[in-house]
Design a protein around this motif. Sequence first.
Motif, PDB file in Angstrom:
ATOM      1  N   ALA A  80       2.422  -3.346  -7.536  1.00  0.00           N
ATOM      2  CA  ALA A  80       2.099  -2.264  -6.593  1.00  0.00           C
ATOM      3  C   ALA A  80       1.992  -0.911  -7.287  1.00  0.00           C
ATOM      4  N   GLU A  81       1.114  -0.090  -6.739  1.00  0.00           N
ATOM      5  CA  GLU A  81       1.008   1.313  -7.144  1.00  0.00           C
ATOM      6  C   GLU A  81       1.960   2.103  -6.257  1.00  0.00           C
ATOM      7  N   ASN A  82       2.613   3.128  -6.818  1.00  0.00           N
ATOM      8  CA  ASN A  82       3.462   3.977  -5.975  1.00  0.00           C
ATOM      9  C   ASN A  82       3.123   5.434  -6.219  1.00  0.00           C
ATOM     10  N   LYS A  83       3.299   6.226  -5.162  1.00  0.00           N
ATOM     11  CA  LYS A  83       3.023   7.662  -5.242  1.00  0.00           C
ATOM     12  C   LYS A  83       3.619   8.345  -4.018  1.00  0.00           C
ATOM     13  N   PRO A 109       7.699   8.785  -0.798  1.00  0.00           N
ATOM     14  CA  PRO A 109       7.306   7.695  -1.699  1.00  0.00           C
ATOM     15  C   PRO A 109       6.807   6.466  -0.927  1.00  0.00           C
ATOM     16  N   VAL A 110       5.645   5.961  -1.366  1.00  0.00           N
ATOM     17  CA  VAL A 110       5.026   4.793  -0.728  1.00  0.00           C
ATOM     18  C   VAL A 110       4.460   3.889  -1.824  1.00  0.00           C
ATOM     19  N   TRP A 111       4.563   2.570  -1.602  1.00  0.00           N
ATOM     20  CA  TRP A 111       3.994   1.562  -2.501  1.00  0.00           C
ATOM     21  C   TRP A 111       2.786   0.932  -1.822  1.00  0.00           C
ATOM     22  N   PHE A 112       1.736   0.672  -2.627  1.00  0.00           N
ATOM     23  CA  PHE A 112       0.464   0.151  -2.139  1.00  0.00           C
ATOM     24  C   PHE A 112       0.057  -1.085  -2.928  1.00  0.00           C
ATOM     25  N   LEU A 113      -0.559  -2.035  -2.246  1.00  0.00           N
ATOM     26  CA  LEU A 113      -1.235  -3.160  -2.895  1.00  0.00           C
ATOM     27  C   LEU A 113      -2.707  -3.075  -2.515  1.00  0.00           C
ATOM     28  N   ASP A 114      -3.572  -2.988  -3.504  1.00  0.00           N
ATOM     29  CA  ASP A 114      -5.017  -2.847  -3.276  1.00  0.00           C
ATOM     30  C   ASP A 114      -5.330  -1.707  -2.313  1.00  0.00           C
ATOM     31  N   GLY A 115      -4.623  -0.607  -2.440  1.00  0.00           N
ATOM     32  CA  GLY A 115      -4.866   0.565  -1.604  1.00  0.00           C
ATOM     33  C   GLY A 115      -4.278   0.494  -0.210  1.00  0.00           C
ATOM     34  N   ASN A 116      -3.583  -0.584   0.109  1.00  0.00           N
ATOM     35  CA  ASN A 116      -2.992  -0.772   1.435  1.00  0.00           C
ATOM     36  C   ASN A 116      -1.498  -0.451   1.369  1.00  0.00           C
ATOM     37  N   PRO A 117      -1.008   0.496   2.190  1.00  0.00           N
ATOM     38  CA  PRO A 117       0.416   0.827   2.150  1.00  0.00           C
ATOM     39  C   PRO A 117       1.265  -0.325   2.673  1.00  0.00           C
ATOM     40  N   ILE A 118       2.352  -0.643   1.936  1.00  0.00           N
ATOM     41  CA  ILE A 118       3.197  -1.749   2.391  1.00  0.00           C
ATOM     42  C   ILE A 118       4.641  -1.333   2.636  1.00  0.00           C
TER      43      ILE A 118
END
Length: 129
Positions: A34-37, A43-52
């Motif tokens: 996951a990407e986080n920002k 703070p939020v983590w994303f998979l393929d641009g989708n927040p999870i």
Amino acid sequence: MKSEIQTYNNSQTAEDKEICDLLYNIIDKNLIEAENKIWHAHPVWFLDGNPIVGYSKLKGSVRLFFWSGQSFEEEKLQNEGSFKAAEMRYTNVNQINEEDLKRWLGKSIEIQWDYKNIVKRKGVLLRLK
């Protein structure tokens, strides 16, 4: 930890910072892909641009938020809002159950609703996984 997330965590009270730091460490260790920002100020983590998953400071607690959490079928998570989100609120770091959190993070990978395109679909959510 990215400096923007470290700055967010450092801006909390000592007790809330401890909660945020532990949440960050568990989430980051279990969502390697996951990407986080910082997104919408927390703070939020994303998979393929989708927040999870993300966390944020509320007035009396730190909220752990799963965008697709209502589909996890987990008793401890409380429904939040009119879509598929669910949350857990913490006032003390000792309330964080790492095994529960790891299970929820696993489900956040396997169970996803398409929040990335919710505006384009005029509020209609479709299941991705």
